[in-house]
Design an enzyme around this catalytic site. Sequence first.
Site, PDB file in Angstrom:
ATOM      1  N   SER A 225     -20.237 -28.796  47.709  1.00  0.00           N
ATOM      2  CA  SER A 225     -21.153 -29.905  47.410  1.00  0.00           C
ATOM      3  C   SER A 225     -20.346 -31.180  47.241  1.00  0.00           C
ATOM      4  CB  SER A 225     -21.978 -29.596  46.161  1.00  0.00           C
ATOM      5  OG  SER A 225     -21.155 -29.564  45.022  1.00  0.00           O
ATOM      6  N   MET A 226     -20.964 -32.297  47.649  1.00  0.00           N
ATOM      7  CA  MET A 226     -20.234 -33.572  47.661  1.00  0.00           C
ATOM      8  C   MET A 226     -21.107 -34.694  47.120  1.00  0.00           C
ATOM      9  SD  MET A 226     -18.505 -33.005  51.389  1.00  0.00           S
ATOM     10  CE  MET A 226     -20.079 -32.726  52.137  1.00  0.00           C
ATOM     11  N   GLY A 227     -21.818 -34.423  46.027  1.00  0.00           N
ATOM     12  CA  GLY A 227     -22.648 -35.449  45.401  1.00  0.00           C
ATOM     13  C   GLY A 227     -23.624 -36.074  46.393  1.00  0.00           C
ATOM     14  N   GLY A 230     -24.019 -35.041  50.101  1.00  0.00           N
ATOM     15  CA  GLY A 230     -24.626 -33.780  50.537  1.00  0.00           C
ATOM     16  C   GLY A 230     -23.709 -32.587  50.397  1.00  0.00           C
ATOM     17  N   GLY A 256     -25.325 -29.415  40.790  1.00  0.00           N
ATOM     18  CA  GLY A 256     -24.619 -28.297  41.423  1.00  0.00           C
ATOM     19  C   GLY A 256     -25.176 -26.956  40.958  1.00  0.00           C
ATOM     20  N   ASP A 257     -25.547 -26.881  39.695  1.00  0.00           N
ATOM     21  CA  ASP A 257     -26.104 -25.627  39.159  1.00  0.00           C
ATOM     22  C   ASP A 257     -27.451 -25.308  39.827  1.00  0.00           C
ATOM     23  OD1 ASP A 257     -23.947 -25.894  37.462  1.00  0.00           O
ATOM     24  OD2 ASP A 257     -25.132 -26.838  35.889  1.00  0.00           O
TER      25      ASP A 257
HETATM   26  N1  LIG Z   1     -26.378 -39.377  43.796  1.00  0.00           N
HETATM   27  C1  LIG Z   1     -26.966 -38.403  44.502  1.00  0.00           C
HETATM   28  N2  LIG Z   1     -27.858 -38.704  45.479  1.00  0.00           N
HETATM   29  C2  LIG Z   1     -28.443 -37.727  46.207  1.00  0.00           C
HETATM   30  N3  LIG Z   1     -28.199 -36.403  46.024  1.00  0.00           N
HETATM   31  C3  LIG Z   1     -27.316 -36.060  45.079  1.00  0.00           C
HETATM   32  C4  LIG Z   1     -26.649 -37.018  44.265  1.00  0.00           C
HETATM   33  N4  LIG Z   1     -25.833 -36.349  43.413  1.00  0.00           N
HETATM   34  C5  LIG Z   1     -25.985 -35.031  43.673  1.00  0.00           C
HETATM   35  N5  LIG Z   1     -26.871 -34.857  44.675  1.00  0.00           N
HETATM   36  C6  LIG Z   1     -27.319 -33.591  45.259  1.00  0.00           C
HETATM   37  O1  LIG Z   1     -26.909 -32.516  44.414  1.00  0.00           O
HETATM   38  C7  LIG Z   1     -25.942 -31.687  45.097  1.00  0.00           C
HETATM   39  C8  LIG Z   1     -24.885 -31.226  44.120  1.00  0.00           C
HETATM   40  O2  LIG Z   1     -24.208 -32.353  43.585  1.00  0.00           O
HETATM   41  P1  LIG Z   1     -22.673 -32.349  43.153  1.00  0.00           P
HETATM   42  O3  LIG Z   1     -21.820 -32.198  44.348  1.00  0.00           O
HETATM   43  O4  LIG Z   1     -22.491 -33.570  42.310  1.00  0.00           O
HETATM   44  O5  LIG Z   1     -22.588 -31.012  42.288  1.00  0.00           O
HETATM   45  P2  LIG Z   1     -21.596 -30.596  41.115  1.00  0.00           P
HETATM   46  O6  LIG Z   1     -20.416 -31.513  41.071  1.00  0.00           O
HETATM   47  O7  LIG Z   1     -21.353 -29.160  41.228  1.00  0.00           O
HETATM   48  O8  LIG Z   1     -22.557 -30.889  39.863  1.00  0.00           O
HETATM   49  P3  LIG Z   1     -22.595 -30.286  38.369  1.00  0.00           P
HETATM   50  O9  LIG Z   1     -21.271 -29.603  38.124  1.00  0.00           O
HETATM   51  O10 LIG Z   1     -22.808 -31.510  37.503  1.00  0.00           O
HETATM   52  O11 LIG Z   1     -23.766 -29.383  38.331  1.00  0.00           O
HETATM   53  C9  LIG Z   1     -25.438 -32.541  46.266  1.00  0.00           C
HETATM   54  O12 LIG Z   1     -24.981 -31.733  47.354  1.00  0.00           O
HETATM   55  C10 LIG Z   1     -26.684 -33.347  46.628  1.00  0.00           C
HETATM   56  O13 LIG Z   1     -27.599 -32.588  47.414  1.00  0.00           O
HETATM   57  O1  LIG Z   2     -17.182 -27.548  30.754  1.00  0.00           O
HETATM   58  P1  LIG Z   2     -17.811 -26.790  31.904  1.00  0.00           P
HETATM   59  O2  LIG Z   2     -18.193 -25.406  31.506  1.00  0.00           O
HETATM   60  O3  LIG Z   2     -17.031 -26.863  33.170  1.00  0.00           O
HETATM   61  O4  LIG Z   2     -19.171 -27.561  32.260  1.00  0.00           O
HETATM   62  C1  LIG Z   2     -20.193 -27.658  31.304  1.00  0.00           C
HETATM   63  C2  LIG Z   2     -21.239 -28.628  31.791  1.00  0.00           C
HETATM   64  O5  LIG Z   2     -20.709 -29.949  32.008  1.00  0.00           O
HETATM   65  O6  LIG Z   2     -21.742 -28.163  33.041  1.00  0.00           O
HETATM   66  C3  LIG Z   2     -23.141 -28.349  33.125  1.00  0.00           C
HETATM   67  C4  LIG Z   2     -23.488 -29.129  34.351  1.00  0.00           C
HETATM   68  O7  LIG Z   2     -23.034 -28.460  35.491  1.00  0.00           O
HETATM   69  C5  LIG Z   2     -23.557 -29.034  31.809  1.00  0.00           C
HETATM   70  O8  LIG Z   2     -24.811 -28.573  31.386  1.00  0.00           O
HETATM   71  C6  LIG Z   2     -22.445 -28.696  30.859  1.00  0.00           C
HETATM   72  O9  LIG Z   2     -22.289 -29.611  29.808  1.00  0.00           O
END
Ligand SMILES: Nc1ncnc2c1ncn2[C@@H]1O[C@H](COP(=O)(O)OP(=O)(O)OP(=O)(O)O)[C@@H](O)[C@H]1O
Ligand SMILES: O=P(O)(O)OC[C@@]1(O)O[C@H](CO)[C@@H](O)[C@@H]1O
Length: 314
Positions: A225-227, A230, A256-257
């Site tokens: 995933s890339m925020g 996409g 991401g979750d």
């Molecule tokens: N600013 C944004 N605009 C549109 N879609 C987004 C945005 N941020 C996240 N997304 C969507 O959410 C998906 C997951 O985001 P991201 O890559 O930030 O996950 P992550 O870093 O694992 O998040 P987290 O650890 O906070 O759950 C992206 O692939 C995209 O589909």
């Molecule tokens: O410190 P970790 O375990 O890496 O991440 C915890 C956390 O940032 O991840 C969730 C979002 O993905 C939040 O609900 C929570 O606070």
Amino acid sequence: MKKTIITVTLNPALDKTVNVNKMVVGGLNRVADVRVDAGGKGINVAKVLQSFGEEVVTTGFVGGHTGAVLLHEMETLHIKNSFVTIHQETRTNLKIVDQSTKETTEVNEAGGEVQSSELKAFYELFDQLLQDAAVLVLAGSLSPGLSVDIYEQLLQMAHAQGVLSILDAEGESFLHGLKAHPTVIKPNIHELEGLLNRQLPTDSEIVNACQELIDTYKLDAVIVSMGKDGSIFVNKTETLRVTPFPIEPKSTVGAGDSMVAAIASSLVHERSFEEMARYACAAGTVTASKSGTDVATVQEVEQKLEQVGITRLS
Ligand SMILES: Nc1ncnc2c1ncn2[C@@H]1O[C@H](COP(=O)(O)OP(=O)(O)OP(=O)(O)O)[C@@H](O)[C@H]1O
Ligand SMILES: O=P(O)(O)OC[C@@]1(O)O[C@H](CO)[C@@H](O)[C@@H]1O
């Protein structure tokens, strides 16, 4: 056929999200509004799965007053849960959303330490939960006191029971977990670059890295995933470039979750790789458009499936 999805959060949290008009680093920030949600990666995954109508049970460690609040939140959300109680306090993680940039700054505590008797109780509980499981989700950081190879051990137990698995971790625990061949991994781009210890500036470099991981660790799929940019879905035969629909991001925490939840649900329902990508992108993107650690509902996700952009690269 077994259908239960277990989500494990070894280091859960209460997420306190504060909105500030413009973040001043090193200065005084007045909070415009505040909300508190049950958090921790596996718990967020369970929240989405609950809305999807999946059979889900969530587990891990909770302790102290914060832990009690977390359990109460899960009861309120009707999420089936079975946690081991620890002596130390569950952490509170602070998420600061800057309204001027819409950026979120996260300040995550280390979490309460797990003692060896508490860990033993967890292994016994986990072994029982595995009996009914189809899919296991392991997500997030480790509480102090846990060994860095704990994901590897839990994955080995799951595989012995024929349970599919998704690993969303970073650093040493991720590297150890990979050795036990999870079915799917969902790193974000920073976690992937950290794992491989190199920058991946182009899609083709990301795809090559995913293929390398699939071969090295005998994985079924790697989803990066890339925020706002996409995601990229790679398995042994298909590569998909996935683009989200436009949103006004409110808090990307849990995006991401939400993807991981949609991937788990897709494994249970044996959806095609493309359908999995649609569900995962829609779930992550809807969650990014919501405040705090609020997550996508099934209705919101299904309304958006057709708006997900998919380009087949192979
Ligand atoms: N600013 C944004 N605009 C549109 N879609 C987004 C945005 N941020 C996240 N997304 C969507 O959410 C998906 C997951 O985001 P991201 O890559 O930030 O996950 P992550 O870093 O694992 O998040 P987290 O650890 O906070 O759950 C992206 O692939 C995209 O589909
Ligand atoms: O410190 P970790 O375990 O890496 O991440 C915890 C956390 O940032 O991840 C969730 C979002 O993905 C939040 O609900 C929570 O606070």
